[in-house]
Design an enzyme around this catalytic site. Structure first.
Site, PDB file in Angstrom:
ATOM      1  N   THR A  66      34.376  32.015  75.298  1.00 46.41           N
ATOM      2  CA  THR A  66      33.259  32.591  75.788  1.00 46.41           C
ATOM      3  C   THR A  66      32.699  31.349  76.578  1.00 46.41           C
ATOM      4  OG1 THR A  66      32.919  34.274  74.370  1.00 46.41           O
ATOM      5  CG2 THR A  66      30.993  33.838  75.698  1.00 46.41           C
ATOM      6  N   HIS A  80      41.433  41.516  70.620  1.00 47.63           N
ATOM      7  CA  HIS A  80      40.453  40.488  69.649  1.00 47.63           C
ATOM      8  C   HIS A  80      40.437  41.178  68.400  1.00 47.63           C
ATOM      9  CE1 HIS A  80      38.231  37.426  68.574  1.00 47.63           C
ATOM     10  NE2 HIS A  80      37.263  37.266  69.392  1.00 47.63           N
ATOM     11  N   ASN A 122      37.017  36.897  64.394  1.00 46.20           N
ATOM     12  CA  ASN A 122      35.698  36.235  64.322  1.00 46.20           C
ATOM     13  C   ASN A 122      34.663  37.145  64.205  1.00 46.20           C
ATOM     14  OD1 ASN A 122      37.286  34.075  65.138  1.00 46.20           O
ATOM     15  ND2 ASN A 122      36.700  33.955  67.212  1.00 46.20           N
ATOM     16  N   TYR A 145      33.986  40.281  65.109  1.00 42.62           N
ATOM     17  CA  TYR A 145      33.716  41.461  65.950  1.00 42.62           C
ATOM     18  C   TYR A 145      34.312  42.769  65.508  1.00 42.62           C
ATOM     19  CZ  TYR A 145      32.308  37.344  68.427  1.00 42.62           C
ATOM     20  OH  TYR A 145      31.483  36.097  68.550  1.00 42.62           O
ATOM     21  N   ASN A 156      30.308  34.898  61.797  1.00 44.51           N
ATOM     22  CA  ASN A 156      29.375  36.092  61.879  1.00 44.51           C
ATOM     23  C   ASN A 156      29.285  36.900  60.353  1.00 44.51           C
ATOM     24  OD1 ASN A 156      28.555  36.274  64.732  1.00 44.51           O
ATOM     25  ND2 ASN A 156      30.684  37.232  65.035  1.00 44.51           N
TER      26      ASN A 156
END
Length: 360
Positions: A25, A173, A176, A178, A233
């Site tokens: 990102t 994805h 991580n 998400y 996260n």
């Protein structure tokens, strides 16, 4: 003998080397969450990589998790990404678009006032960056089953849009912390329906996405990224080794372009992550395997030589070394990274790094 500089086949493509630019990102999509000329220059500068995987791009407005991140759900965004793919292809590069939905790792201010969604209503401890500065993560709303199926369709549409924008393929994805990862790991998935409980049911969301994306663009242009040991996260899982071995084994059924596995990093171990070595998944997964996380030229070559991975992706060091392939080839010194410019909105720290030849 294979090493970072030998060719490798992924799906329908033959990479000129095994050095892959990992998705990162960069927050430069400042207008309508669309890619722009600055981003086109950034990626084109790195076209000597065997493959570029772009920064993650949201499949819908509610999938947004950070300011100024690009999407792939509107005509304007498709046109923006066309600039990027054209620039990379003109330099002889290959480029996949990473597609994501950030799930609970979001904030109402980023998604039009809506409540972020997740498999279960479990919030992340801590704060996230928004357009209004740091704010507490909110408690997400648990998705209804019919909504989950709609998100699956949005992933497929995003893949179709990516091909329309000129991408050579997509990376789903699933890492991580998400949305997909939130379904996979039992620390965040407490559902009692068909999408929760056993690892077979928790991974149903992922496999429905893979099914539909492969049907849309072909399995040879579809890839998946996973972080079995990841704790970013606020993620956790009760038995990540066995659970992710199951996922990797089932992915064998798809003949994907590649599977991208993130190694546990120091922060993961510090926050309770399990140190699962990449060769654990190499023994299970039969397709092309890409390793990521903490590699150097030397450890990358060793990993490929020992057949633990077929290619290696490099992340942060690619931000400050657009010609990483050439620097590795010449044993040239690497330009240090500058984290202060990772998520800013101009060219500083993005396109202003010199190549090895320019420095000489």
């Amino acid at each position: 003998m294979n090493n970072l500089f030998t060719e490798v086949k992924i799906g329908k493509y033959t990479l000129k080397n095994r050095i892959i630019m990992a998705p990162m990102t960069r927050c430069r999509a400042v207008v309508n969450n669309s890619a722009n000329d600055l981003m086109a220059e950034y990626y084109a500068q790195r076209a000597s990589a065997g493959l570029i995987i772009t920064e993650a791009s949201q499949i819908s407005p509610i999938g947004t998790g950070y300011p100024c991140t690009p999407g792939i759900y509107s005509d304007e965004q498709i046109e923006g990404w066309e600039k990027v793919t054209k620039a990379v292809h003109e330099k002889g590069g290959l480029i996949f678009l990473q597609i994501w939905h950030t799930g609970r790792s979001s904030h109402p201010s980023l998604i039009g006032g809506a409540t972020p969604v997740a498999p279960s209503a479990i919030k992340i401890d801590g704060k996230l960056y928004t357009y209004e500065g740091l704010q507490e993560f909110p408690t997400p709303r648990a998705l209804e089953a019919f909504e989950i199926r709609e998100i699956v369709k949005e992933f497929a549409k995003a893949a179709r849009n990516a091909i329309a924008a000129g991408f050579d393929g997509v990376e789903i994805h699933g890492a991580n912390g998400y949305l997909i990862d939130e379904f996979l790991k039992d620390g965040t998935n407490k559902r009692c329906d068909e999408y929760g409980g056993s690892i077979e049911d928790r991974s149903k969301f992922l496999f429905e996405i893979v099914d539909l994306v492969c049907a849309e663009i072909g399995s040879d242009r579809t890839a998946v990224r996973l972080s079995p040991s990841g704790t970013f996260n606020g993620m956790s899982d009760s038995n990540p080794e066995e659970h992710f071995k199951y996922i990797c084994e089932k992915l064998n059924e798809y003949d994907l372009a590649y599977l991208h596995i993130m190694n546990p990093l120091e922060g993961d171990i510090r926050h309770g992550g399990v140190d699962i070595k990449l060769d654990t998944f190499r023994k299970v997964y039969q397709g092309t395997l890409v390793g990521n996380g903490g590699y150097t030229k030397e450890t990358g070559n060793e990993t490929i030589k020992n057949n633990i991975a077929d290619a290696i992706s490099f992340g942060a060091i690619y931000t400050s070394n657009p010609d990483l392939v050439e620097r590795f080839e010449n044993d040239a010194p690497l330009t240090p990274i500058n984290p202060d410019t990772f998520y800013t909105q101009d060219e500083k720290g993005l396109t202003d790094y010199k190549t090895y030849k320019e420095e000489k």
